[in-house]
Design a protein around this motif. Structure first.
Motif, short mmCIF file in Angstrom:
data_model
loop_
_atom_site.label_atom_id
_atom_site.label_comp_id
_atom_site.label_asym_id
_atom_site.label_seq_id
_atom_site.Cartn_x
_atom_site.Cartn_y
_atom_site.Cartn_z
N THR B 92 -1.35 1.21 -9.27
CA THR B 92 -0.52 2.41 -9.19
C THR B 92 0.55 2.21 -8.12
O THR B 92 0.42 1.37 -7.23
CB THR B 92 -1.33 3.65 -8.79
N LEU B 93 1.60 3.04 -8.21
CA LEU B 93 2.69 3.00 -7.25
C LEU B 93 2.17 3.19 -5.82
O LEU B 93 2.54 2.46 -4.90
CB LEU B 93 3.70 4.10 -7.59
N LEU B 94 1.27 4.16 -5.68
CA LEU B 94 0.78 4.45 -4.33
C LEU B 94 -0.06 3.30 -3.78
O LEU B 94 0.07 2.93 -2.61
CB LEU B 94 -0.04 5.75 -4.34
N ASP B 95 -0.90 2.71 -4.62
CA ASP B 95 -1.69 1.56 -4.17
C ASP B 95 -0.79 0.40 -3.78
O ASP B 95 -1.03 -0.28 -2.77
CB ASP B 95 -2.68 1.12 -5.25
N THR B 96 0.24 0.19 -4.57
CA THR B 96 1.18 -0.89 -4.24
C THR B 96 1.80 -0.64 -2.87
O THR B 96 1.85 -1.53 -2.02
CB THR B 96 2.31 -0.96 -5.30
N CYS B 97 2.24 0.60 -2.65
CA CYS B 97 2.90 0.91 -1.38
C CYS B 97 1.94 0.84 -0.20
O CYS B 97 2.30 0.38 0.87
CB CYS B 97 3.55 2.29 -1.47
N ARG B 98 0.71 1.31 -0.41
CA ARG B 98 -0.26 1.25 0.69
C ARG B 98 -0.62 -0.18 1.03
O ARG B 98 -0.82 -0.53 2.19
CB ARG B 98 -1.52 2.04 0.31
N THR B 99 -0.70 -1.00 -0.01
CA THR B 99 -0.99 -2.42 0.22
C THR B 99 0.13 -3.05 1.04
O THR B 99 -0.11 -3.75 2.03
CB THR B 99 -1.13 -3.15 -1.13
N LEU B 100 1.36 -2.76 0.62
CA LEU B 100 2.49 -3.33 1.35
C LEU B 100 2.53 -2.79 2.77
O LEU B 100 2.84 -3.51 3.72
CB LEU B 100 3.80 -2.99 0.63
N GLU B 101 2.20 -1.52 2.92
CA GLU B 101 2.27 -0.92 4.23
C GLU B 101 1.29 -1.56 5.21
O GLU B 101 1.58 -1.68 6.41
CB GLU B 101 1.99 0.58 4.16
N ALA B 102 0.16 -2.00 4.67
CA ALA B 102 -0.83 -2.66 5.52
C ALA B 102 -0.29 -3.95 6.11
O ALA B 102 -0.82 -4.49 7.08
CB ALA B 102 -2.11 -2.93 4.72
N MET B 103 0.80 -4.46 5.52
CA MET B 103 1.43 -5.66 6.07
C MET B 103 2.49 -5.30 7.10
O MET B 103 3.21 -6.16 7.59
CB MET B 103 2.04 -6.48 4.94
N ARG B 104 2.58 -4.03 7.42
CA ARG B 104 3.42 -3.52 8.50
C ARG B 104 4.92 -3.79 8.35
O ARG B 104 5.54 -4.37 9.27
CB ARG B 104 2.94 -4.06 9.85
N PRO B 105 5.48 -3.35 7.27
CA PRO B 105 6.95 -3.41 7.19
C PRO B 105 7.54 -2.24 7.97
O PRO B 105 6.83 -1.27 8.25
CB PRO B 105 7.22 -3.22 5.69
N ASP B 106 8.80 -2.36 8.35
CA ASP B 106 9.48 -1.22 9.00
C ASP B 106 10.15 -0.33 7.96
O ASP B 106 10.26 0.87 8.15
CB ASP B 106 10.51 -1.75 10.00
N VAL B 107 10.64 -0.98 6.91
CA VAL B 107 11.32 -0.21 5.86
C VAL B 107 10.87 -0.73 4.50
O VAL B 107 10.75 -1.94 4.30
CB VAL B 107 12.86 -0.39 5.94
N VAL B 121 6.35 8.60 -2.35
CA VAL B 121 5.81 7.54 -1.49
C VAL B 121 6.02 7.89 -0.02
O VAL B 121 5.14 7.70 0.82
CB VAL B 121 6.47 6.19 -1.84
N SER B 122 7.19 8.43 0.29
CA SER B 122 7.54 8.67 1.70
C SER B 122 6.55 9.62 2.38
O SER B 122 6.37 9.55 3.59
CB SER B 122 8.96 9.25 1.80
N LYS B 123 5.94 10.50 1.60
CA LYS B 123 5.01 11.46 2.19
C LYS B 123 3.65 10.86 2.44
O LYS B 123 2.77 11.51 3.00
CB LYS B 123 4.89 12.67 1.27
N ARG B 124 3.45 9.65 1.97
CA ARG B 124 2.10 9.07 2.03
C ARG B 124 2.04 7.76 2.81
O ARG B 124 1.00 7.12 2.84
CB ARG B 124 1.58 8.87 0.60
N VAL B 125 3.16 7.35 3.38
CA VAL B 125 3.15 6.12 4.18
C VAL B 125 3.83 6.38 5.54
O VAL B 125 4.47 7.41 5.72
CB VAL B 125 3.89 4.96 3.47
N GLN B 126 3.67 5.44 6.45
CA GLN B 126 4.22 5.61 7.80
C GLN B 126 5.61 4.99 7.97
O GLN B 126 6.37 5.41 8.82
CB GLN B 126 3.28 4.97 8.83
N CYS B 127 5.91 3.96 7.16
CA CYS B 127 7.19 3.28 7.36
C CYS B 127 8.33 4.10 6.77
O CYS B 127 8.12 5.09 6.09
CB CYS B 127 7.14 1.89 6.74
N SER B 128 9.55 3.67 7.08
CA SER B 128 10.72 4.35 6.52
C SER B 128 10.90 3.96 5.05
O SER B 128 10.68 2.81 4.68
CB SER B 128 11.98 3.95 7.28
#
Lengths: 180, 316
Positions: B92-107, B121-128
Motif C-alpha cells: 500500500t501507499l502508506l506502507d511504502t511511505c512508512r518503509t521509506l521513512e524508516a530510512m530517515r529521508p528529509d523530504v 501521506v503527509s499526515k502520517r509521516v514525520q518528513c516533509s
C-alpha cells in the motif's frame, strides 16, 4: 539607558583607508588580471569604492562581482538558514585572475571560508586575496587578510557597525549606556 | 537568520498558501536560478540531507527536475518509480511511505494518480512531503515555476490576463495555476470544449469561455495544456483533429492575444494537436524557460522546507 555610539572611523578616515587598500592591492598584485569580489552585503559597496579608486589612479577598469554566502554557510544544516538569499553575481571569468575578496568586517573567518568556496565554483583563480575594512580578531579558522583598513577591538557587549550606504560613511561601536 | 521563516513543513497544494509564501519561494528561486548557470552548478547547502523521489506515475521532466534540484543543493537523491518498486508487488501507499521513512529521508517528493495522495501521506509521516502532482488535484511546483516564468517575462503577476486553453478537467496544472494567479488578482480565463471543462469552475474564480477568440482577446499569457490522451475515456472529444481545428493554438489564434503574449506549455507537447509547431518554436514561446525555471523553483522549495526554518516539530 540610551544607545551610545562611539566613533571608530569617520567618513574621512574611511576614505583614506579605502584609498590605501586600493593602492596596496595594485602594488602587491601588480594590478594585472585583477578582479574584486564583494561579499554580500557589507563587502559590496566597499568593493565598488576600491574599484573606483583604482580606476582613478591607474586609469583602468577592474571587474567587480558579488558573492552571497548563504548557501555555503557551515551551519546551514543546523542554524536558521536565511530565507532571503541574495544573488551571487560574477560575470567575468575567474580562472587565472588575481581575485580580491572584499568584506567590511572580519571576525571568525567562517564567512571568508564560505566566500572562497563560492568563488571557486566560478573557476580557478590564480590567487585569492582578502581585503577587509575592519579586522576585529576572534579567528576560528586559519585565515588572514592581506589588506586591512583598521584593526578594531570590540569590547564585550558592544557591536561594530559599518555604514557605507545612505547617509554619512561611518564605523561605530554601538553599546547600551548613558547618553554622552 | 530571518524573522520570517517559511511557514510550512510540506508543499501539498497552492490552495492554503498566501502571497507571502508564494513570493518567498519565487524570490528564493531567483537566487537559485543563477546557480544553474555557473561553471559549477552545485552548492553545498543541503549536504547530508536525503530526498526521495517517489513517482507512481510516469514522469520525465518533473522527476529529472526534482532530481537535479536536490543534487545541485548537494542532497542525496534517490528515485523510486512504481513499476520497479514493491508497489508492483501489492504494497500500500502508506506502507511504502512508512518503509521509506524508516530510512530517515528529509523530504519525500511524491507523484500519484490519486487526488489527495500527498496530503494523505503527509499526515502520517514525520518528513516533509512535496506534492509533484496528485491525480486531478494539484501540481504546486508547476504553478510556482509558471509564476516564476511569467514574473520574469512580464515583471509582475498582478493584473495579468492569463488564458488557460484545453483539457482543464484533467489538469492539476490548471487548478494550481488558477489558485496561484487568483492570489495576485490576475484575470484567469479558461477555454476548451465543454466536455473538458469541469462544472464547478466558477468556484476557482475564473472566467469560462467556449470559443478561443474572446478568451484570448487581450491575453498577456497563453497557457496551452496537453490533451491527456491517457486520461480521456469515452467520447469527451470526437477526434483529435477536430479538437485541433477548434481549440489548437496556431499563429492565427495567437494573434488574438496581445502581440507580446507569452506562450506557455507544461509539456510534454502534442505538436499539431493543442499547439502548432510555429507557436511552440516561436519567439513568444517560453516553454524552455519554464523547464529552466523548474529546477530553480524546486531548489527553492527543497531549501525552504528542509531548513530548520520550517515550524519546529513537537515530536522526537
Amino acid at each position: 539607558m540610551t544607545t551610545a555610539y562611539e566613533s571608530v572611523l569617520d567618513a574621512d578616515a574611511i576614505s583614506r583607508a579605502i584609498r590605501r587598500i586600493a593602492l596596496e592591492i595594485v602594488e602587491q598584485t601588480g594590478g594585472a588580471e585583477l578582479a574584486l569580489v564583494g561579499i554580500r552585503r557589507g563587502g559590496v559597496p566597499l568593493a565598488k569604492r576600491i574599484a573606483e579608486v583604482i580606476r582613478e589612479v591607474e586609469k583602468k577598469d577592474v571587474p567587480v562581482g558579488t558573492v552571497d554566502i548563504a548557501l555555503y554557510r557551515d551551519d546551514a544544516a543546523t542554524a536558521l538558514p536565511d530565507p532571503k538569499i541574495g544573488p551571487s553575481d560574477v560575470r567575468f571569468p575567474v580562472g587565472g585572475r588575481n581575485v580580491v575578496l572584499v568584506d567590511d568586517v572580519m571576525q571568525t573567518g567562517r564567512t571568508i571560508r564560505a566566500a572562497i568556496d563560492c568563488l571557486l565554483d566560478y573557476g580557478r583563480p590564480r590567487r585569492v586575496w582578502l581585503a577587509v575594512l575592519c579586522d576585529r580578531g576572534g579567528r576560528e579558522l586559519p585565515i588572514a587578510p592581506d589588506f586591512i583598513g583598521r584593526i578594531v577591538e570590540v569590547p564585550a557587549g558592544k557591536k561594530l557597525a559599518v555604514e557605507l550606504e545612505g547617509g554619512e560613511d561611518r564605523v561605530v561601536l554601538i553599546g547600551k549606556g548613558a547618553a554622552t | 537568520m530571518s524573522a520570517h521563516p517559511f511557514k510550512h513543513r510540506h508543499l501539498l497544494a497552492i490552495e492554503g498558501l498566501d502571497t507571502v509564501d508564494v513570493l518567498q519561494v519565487l524570490d528564493t528561486a531567483e537566487a537559485f536560478f543563477e546557480v544553474s548557470r555557473r561553471p559549477v552548478r552545485k552548492v553545498p547547502t543541503l549536504r547530508g540531507k536525503t530526498i526521495i523521489n517517489l513517482f507512481f506515475e510516469a514522469s520525465t521532466r518533473t522527476r529529472t527536475s526534482f532530481e537535479l534540484a536536490g543534487k545541485r543543493l548537494s542532497a542525496d537523491v534517490v528515485n523510486i518509480s512504481a513499476s520497479s518498486s514493491s508497489v508492483s508487488k501489492g504494497e500500500t501507499l502508506l506502507d511504502t511511505c512508512r518503509t521509506l521513512e524508516a530510512m530517515r529521508p528529509d523530504v519525500v517528493v511524491i507523484r500519484h494518480d490519486a487526488s489527495g495522495a500527498a496530503e494523505y501521506v503527509s499526515k502520517r509521516v514525520q518528513c516533509s512531503i512535496v506534492n509533484a502532482g496528485d491525480g486531478q488535484h494539484e501540481h504546486p511546483t508547476q504553478a510556482l515555476l509558471d509564476a516564476f516564468t511569467m514574473r520574469r517575462a512580464k515583471g509582475k503577476l498582478e493584473k495579468l490576463v492569463v488564458t488557460i486553453c484545453g483539457d482543464v478537467m484533467h489538469s492539476r496544472v490548471a487548478r494550481s495555476n488558477a489558485a496561484l494567479l487568483r492570489l495576485f488578482g490576475a484575470d484567469v480565463r479558461m477555454v476548451g470544449p465543454r466536455t473538458l471543462l469541469p462544472v464547478e469552475l466558477d468556484k476557482l474564480g475564473v472566467r469560462v469561455y467556449d470559443r478561443l477568440e474572446p478568451a484570448l482577446d487581450g491575453a498577456d499569457v497563453v497557457m496551452v495544456l496537453r490533451i491527456q490522451r491517457e486520461r480521456l475515456q469515452g467520447a469527451m472529444l470526437p477526434t483529435l483533429r477536430e479538437y485541433s481545428r477548434t481549440f489548437g493554438i496556431g499563429t492565427k489564434q495567437l494573434a488574438y492575444a496581445k502581440p507580446d503574449a507569452l506562450v506557455m506549455h507544461p509539456g510534454p507537447m502534442n505538436r499539431g494537436v493543442e499547439i502548432s509547431n510555429d507557436v511552440a518554436d516561436g519567439s513568444q514561446s517560453a516553454v524552455l524557460d519554464q523547464v529552466e525555471a523548474g529546477v530553480a523553483v524546486r531548489m527553492a522549495v527543497l531549501y525552504l522546507l528542509t531548513g530548520e526554518s520550517g515550524p519546529v516539530e513537537a515530536s522526537s
